[in-house]
Design a protein around this motif. Sequence first.
Motif, PDB file in Angstrom:
ATOM      1  N   SER A  89       1.111 -59.175  17.015  1.00 12.21           N
ATOM      2  CA  SER A  89      -0.054 -59.279  16.133  1.00 12.21           C
ATOM      3  C   SER A  89      -0.138 -60.666  15.508  1.00 12.21           C
ATOM      4  O   SER A  89      -1.215 -61.262  15.423  1.00 12.21           O
ATOM      5  CB  SER A  89       0.007 -58.225  15.020  1.00 12.21           C
ATOM      6  OG  SER A  89      -0.091 -56.947  15.556  1.00 12.21           O
TER       7      SER A  89
ATOM      8  N   ASN B 213      -1.315 -44.944   7.283  1.00  9.46           N
ATOM      9  CA  ASN B 213      -0.866 -46.333   7.268  1.00  9.46           C
ATOM     10  C   ASN B 213      -1.673 -47.160   6.261  1.00  9.46           C
ATOM     11  O   ASN B 213      -1.114 -48.008   5.569  1.00  9.46           O
ATOM     12  CB  ASN B 213      -0.954 -46.947   8.665  1.00  9.46           C
ATOM     13  CG  ASN B 213       0.394 -47.207   9.256  1.00  9.46           C
ATOM     14  OD1 ASN B 213       1.332 -46.456   9.018  1.00  9.46           O
ATOM     15  ND2 ASN B 213       0.513 -48.261  10.020  1.00  9.46           N
TER      16      ASN B 213
ATOM     17  N   ALA C 265      -0.125 -60.716   7.899  1.00 10.04           N
ATOM     18  CA  ALA C 265       0.480 -59.616   8.658  1.00 10.04           C
ATOM     19  C   ALA C 265       1.057 -58.576   7.710  1.00 10.04           C
ATOM     20  O   ALA C 265       1.790 -58.914   6.784  1.00 10.04           O
ATOM     21  CB  ALA C 265       1.569 -60.148   9.572  1.00 10.04           C
TER      22      ALA C 265
ATOM     23  N   TYR D 218       4.277 -51.047  10.683  1.00  6.94           N
ATOM     24  CA  TYR D 218       4.305 -50.893  12.138  1.00  6.94           C
ATOM     25  C   TYR D 218       5.302 -49.802  12.530  1.00  6.94           C
ATOM     26  O   TYR D 218       5.038 -49.001  13.420  1.00  6.94           O
ATOM     27  CB  TYR D 218       4.678 -52.218  12.810  1.00  6.94           C
ATOM     28  CG  TYR D 218       3.580 -53.249  12.761  1.00  6.94           C
ATOM     29  CD1 TYR D 218       2.739 -53.440  13.844  1.00  6.94           C
ATOM     30  CD2 TYR D 218       3.390 -54.031  11.632  1.00  6.94           C
ATOM     31  CE1 TYR D 218       1.731 -54.391  13.812  1.00  6.94           C
ATOM     32  CE2 TYR D 218       2.383 -54.979  11.584  1.00  6.94           C
ATOM     33  CZ  TYR D 218       1.558 -55.154  12.671  1.00  6.94           C
ATOM     34  OH  TYR D 218       0.553 -56.086  12.634  1.00  6.94           O
TER      35      TYR D 218
ATOM     36  N   ALA E 220       8.058 -51.431  17.313  1.00  9.34           N
ATOM     37  CA  ALA E 220       7.376 -51.827  16.080  1.00  9.34           C
ATOM     38  C   ALA E 220       7.559 -53.318  15.800  1.00  9.34           C
ATOM     39  O   ALA E 220       6.601 -54.013  15.447  1.00  9.34           O
ATOM     40  CB  ALA E 220       7.891 -51.002  14.903  1.00  9.34           C
ATOM     41  N   VAL E 221       8.764 -53.816  15.971  1.00  9.89           N
ATOM     42  CA  VAL E 221       9.027 -55.245  15.736  1.00  9.89           C
ATOM     43  C   VAL E 221       8.244 -56.095  16.736  1.00  9.89           C
ATOM     44  O   VAL E 221       7.633 -57.107  16.360  1.00  9.89           O
ATOM     45  CB  VAL E 221      10.547 -55.538  15.808  1.00  9.89           C
ATOM     46  CG1 VAL E 221      10.816 -57.029  15.852  1.00  9.89           C
ATOM     47  CG2 VAL E 221      11.254 -54.901  14.620  1.00  9.89           C
TER      48      VAL E 221
ATOM     49  N   VAL F  42       6.515 -55.164   8.499  1.00  8.24           N
ATOM     50  CA  VAL F  42       6.948 -54.478   9.709  1.00  8.24           C
ATOM     51  C   VAL F  42       7.166 -52.982   9.441  1.00  8.24           C
ATOM     52  O   VAL F  42       7.078 -52.169  10.368  1.00  8.24           O
ATOM     53  CB  VAL F  42       8.201 -55.163  10.307  1.00  8.24           C
ATOM     54  CG1 VAL F  42       9.426 -54.866   9.485  1.00  8.24           C
ATOM     55  CG2 VAL F  42       8.403 -54.758  11.754  1.00  8.24           C
ATOM     56  N   THR F  43       7.408 -52.614   8.202  1.00  8.37           N
ATOM     57  CA  THR F  43       7.588 -51.190   7.886  1.00  8.37           C
ATOM     58  C   THR F  43       6.345 -50.380   8.207  1.00  8.37           C
ATOM     59  O   THR F  43       6.449 -49.213   8.607  1.00  8.37           O
ATOM     60  CB  THR F  43       7.967 -50.987   6.404  1.00  8.37           C
ATOM     61  OG1 THR F  43       7.012 -51.648   5.593  1.00  8.37           O
ATOM     62  CG2 THR F  43       9.345 -51.496   6.108  1.00  8.37           C
TER      63      THR F  43
ATOM     64  N   ASP G   6       5.484 -55.245  18.310  1.00  4.27           N
ATOM     65  CA  ASP G   6       4.067 -55.107  17.966  1.00  4.27           C
ATOM     66  C   ASP G   6       3.718 -56.032  16.798  1.00  4.27           C
ATOM     67  O   ASP G   6       2.680 -56.699  16.806  1.00  4.27           O
ATOM     68  CB  ASP G   6       3.754 -53.648  17.622  1.00  4.27           C
ATOM     69  CG  ASP G   6       2.269 -53.349  17.538  1.00  4.27           C
ATOM     70  OD1 ASP G   6       1.459 -54.170  18.008  1.00  4.27           O
ATOM     71  OD2 ASP G   6       1.932 -52.271  17.014  1.00  4.27           O
ATOM     72  N   HIS G   7       4.574 -56.087  15.808  1.00  9.02           N
ATOM     73  CA  HIS G   7       4.383 -56.963  14.649  1.00  9.02           C
ATOM     74  C   HIS G   7       4.334 -58.426  15.101  1.00  9.02           C
ATOM     75  O   HIS G   7       3.427 -59.175  14.718  1.00  9.02           O
ATOM     76  CB  HIS G   7       5.523 -56.729  13.656  1.00  9.02           C
ATOM     77  CG  HIS G   7       5.397 -57.478  12.389  1.00  9.02           C
ATOM     78  ND1 HIS G   7       6.144 -58.606  12.127  1.00  9.02           N
ATOM     79  CD2 HIS G   7       4.607 -57.281  11.301  1.00  9.02           C
ATOM     80  CE1 HIS G   7       5.829 -59.067  10.938  1.00  9.02           C
ATOM     81  NE2 HIS G   7       4.903 -58.277  10.418  1.00  9.02           N
ATOM     82  N   LYS G   8       5.298 -58.819  15.905  1.00  9.83           N
ATOM     83  CA  LYS G   8       5.332 -60.204  16.414  1.00  9.83           C
ATOM     84  C   LYS G   8       4.071 -60.526  17.209  1.00  9.83           C
ATOM     85  O   LYS G   8       3.488 -61.602  17.068  1.00  9.83           O
ATOM     86  CB  LYS G   8       6.562 -60.418  17.304  1.00  9.83           C
ATOM     87  CG  LYS G   8       7.862 -60.494  16.576  1.00  9.83           C
ATOM     88  CD  LYS G   8       8.999 -60.684  17.585  1.00  9.83           C
ATOM     89  CE  LYS G   8      10.352 -60.619  16.946  1.00  9.83           C
ATOM     90  NZ  LYS G   8      11.439 -60.730  17.952  1.00  9.83           N
TER      91      LYS G   8
ATOM     92  N   ASN H  25      -0.231 -49.186   3.127  1.00 10.65           N
ATOM     93  CA  ASN H  25      -0.524 -50.609   2.962  1.00 10.65           C
ATOM     94  C   ASN H  25      -1.102 -50.882   1.575  1.00 10.65           C
ATOM     95  O   ASN H  25      -0.728 -51.857   0.915  1.00 10.65           O
ATOM     96  CB  ASN H  25      -1.481 -51.089   4.053  1.00 10.65           C
ATOM     97  CG  ASN H  25      -1.576 -52.584   4.101  1.00 10.65           C
ATOM     98  OD1 ASN H  25      -0.590 -53.292   3.897  1.00 10.65           O
ATOM     99  ND2 ASN H  25      -2.760 -53.100   4.367  1.00 10.65           N
TER     100      ASN H  25
END
Length: 111
Positions: free
Chosen positions: A50, A97, A63, A69, A43-44, A66-67, A46-48, A101
């Motif tokens: 993106s 999701n 963005a 993701y 997840a981290v 991260v939660t 993937d966040h980076k 969000n």
Amino acid sequence: MPVTVFIGLLGALIGGAASIGAVWVQSYYQTKRERLRLVMEVAVEDHKRSIELAKQSGRRFAAPPVTLYLHYHLELIKVLEKGALTPEDLREITSKNRELNEAIEALQEVD
């Protein structure tokens, strides 16, 4: 004498079963912790990624936290562990999701 032998064997069986049970429980929770650690790493990353892709494309990109993701990847791994991933599964995960969000954005507006 036969009673003491029987009681001794029964005690050994109970002790052995308890040991096996303890190992199984420990293994189960260790696997669960390891799975969570791996999902968090994915997840981290993937966040980076993106954020990097948005920067490379020159687009403005807010963005998501991260939660989101993490939630996405946790739900995805749950579905994969049950069996095949279907388009409906992806739609459901994505829908959840989006709801999260929206809730996060609403909370940020209040602050």
